[in-house]
Write an enzyme that holds these catalytic residues in place. Sequence first.
Site, short mmCIF file in Angstrom:
data_model
loop_
_atom_site.label_atom_id
_atom_site.label_comp_id
_atom_site.label_asym_id
_atom_site.label_seq_id
_atom_site.Cartn_x
_atom_site.Cartn_y
_atom_site.Cartn_z
N ASP A 41 -9.26 10.49 -0.17
CA ASP A 41 -9.85 11.78 0.20
C ASP A 41 -9.33 12.79 -0.81
OD1 ASP A 41 -7.21 12.19 1.21
OD2 ASP A 41 -7.85 11.84 3.27
N ASN A 54 0.85 -1.20 0.00
CA ASN A 54 0.00 0.00 0.00
C ASN A 54 0.88 1.25 0.00
OD1 ASN A 54 -2.75 1.07 0.37
ND2 ASN A 54 -2.06 1.73 2.40
N HIS A 70 -4.70 10.05 -1.73
CA HIS A 70 -4.92 11.32 -1.03
C HIS A 70 -4.68 12.41 -2.08
CE1 HIS A 70 -5.20 9.31 2.80
NE2 HIS A 70 -4.06 8.70 2.58
#
Length: 364
Positions: A255, A186, A223
Amino acid sequence: MHLHAYLLIPLFLPGVSAQLNHYAQAAGLKFFGTAVDNGALGNAAYMAIARDADEFGSVTPANGQKWANTEASRGSFGFGMGDAVAAVAGERLMRCHTLVWHNQLPGWVNSIFSRSDMESVITTHITNVMNHYKGQCYSWDVVNEAVEDDGSFRQSPMFRAMGEDFIAHSFKVAASVDPAAKLYYNDFNIERYINDKIRAVRALVSRAQAAGARIDGIGMQDHARVGSAQSQKELTDTMEFFAEVVDELAYTEVDIRHTRLPVGDEEREQQARDYVEMVRACLAVEKCVGITVWDFADQYSWIPNEFPGEGEACLFDRNLQKKPAYHSVLSVLQSAAAERTAAPEITATATTLETVATADPAGK
Ligand code: 9MR
């Protein structure tokens, strides 16, 4: 998922509330999920949304499973924070996060320099944490953020002691402890268009696999910033690049923040368009299994702490009101679900083979 029917009228089924995970699954994804942090557990209004399986089919503990919160001192394990969020997940999926990361690492790991000691510390940590959550994790982010933006290895304590071997070692231990969990690498800034970091990540995954490690997936944190987020085409090109070495892909910490506050309607619409590109990209790539937002509500977002003056990055605002981005994401998922439902009829009456050939063959 390659039929272009996004213009179809969204499917509103009587008795079914219109929510993200419900339509994401109907569109063929495994989940639409969210991070949940321990500080939010006492907020009843927030929790009503977080617990709604139609809204979120997967939960990720935002902090509770990290090294500093599970093995603050060597060999002494505690799972209270992670368990509290796991209880919220209940019967739903969990994307478990994260085992080996340079951040939120207790000081004692920083003072390990020898290869053999680090190898044994990693083995003990992964074994205990994964055993505790065995059977509860759809996936684990085994190694997080091992690469810098220029493609070089991050000089973490793990890398300092073991070189890149810490990556294959971590995945080998993880595979032996919980064979059923999907094992992910990740990282952030790898949702962009193919760049040095993206090439480095694919290469390190390939090398670890060649060394005998099982790596099932690559998690793209995502992000992003409003107005400079990537297009669907850029995102799908990158996923196709990664798909050559792994079976699964996921957006794991999405986000999309405003870089100037306060924001007006135009900025909110731009944020909605940016979210939509990401959702469409995931729907378009067979191996993309799901999307997790890094919290759904602005009041629990990490952004204002880390980037003062920026924020409002989530799908719900501070008052838990849905933003245009929420409605746009839902609409795309509904259209994709309707398209998928309609696909068998379309293929049955198709006059060109192309329509048949481009319909989602595996029914993802
Ligand atoms: O959301 C997390 C925040 O509460 C913590 O303070 C922060 C510490 O670095 O970590 C945040 O989550 C991170 C995630 O675990 C890994 N990718 C970046 C996320 C945002 O920093």
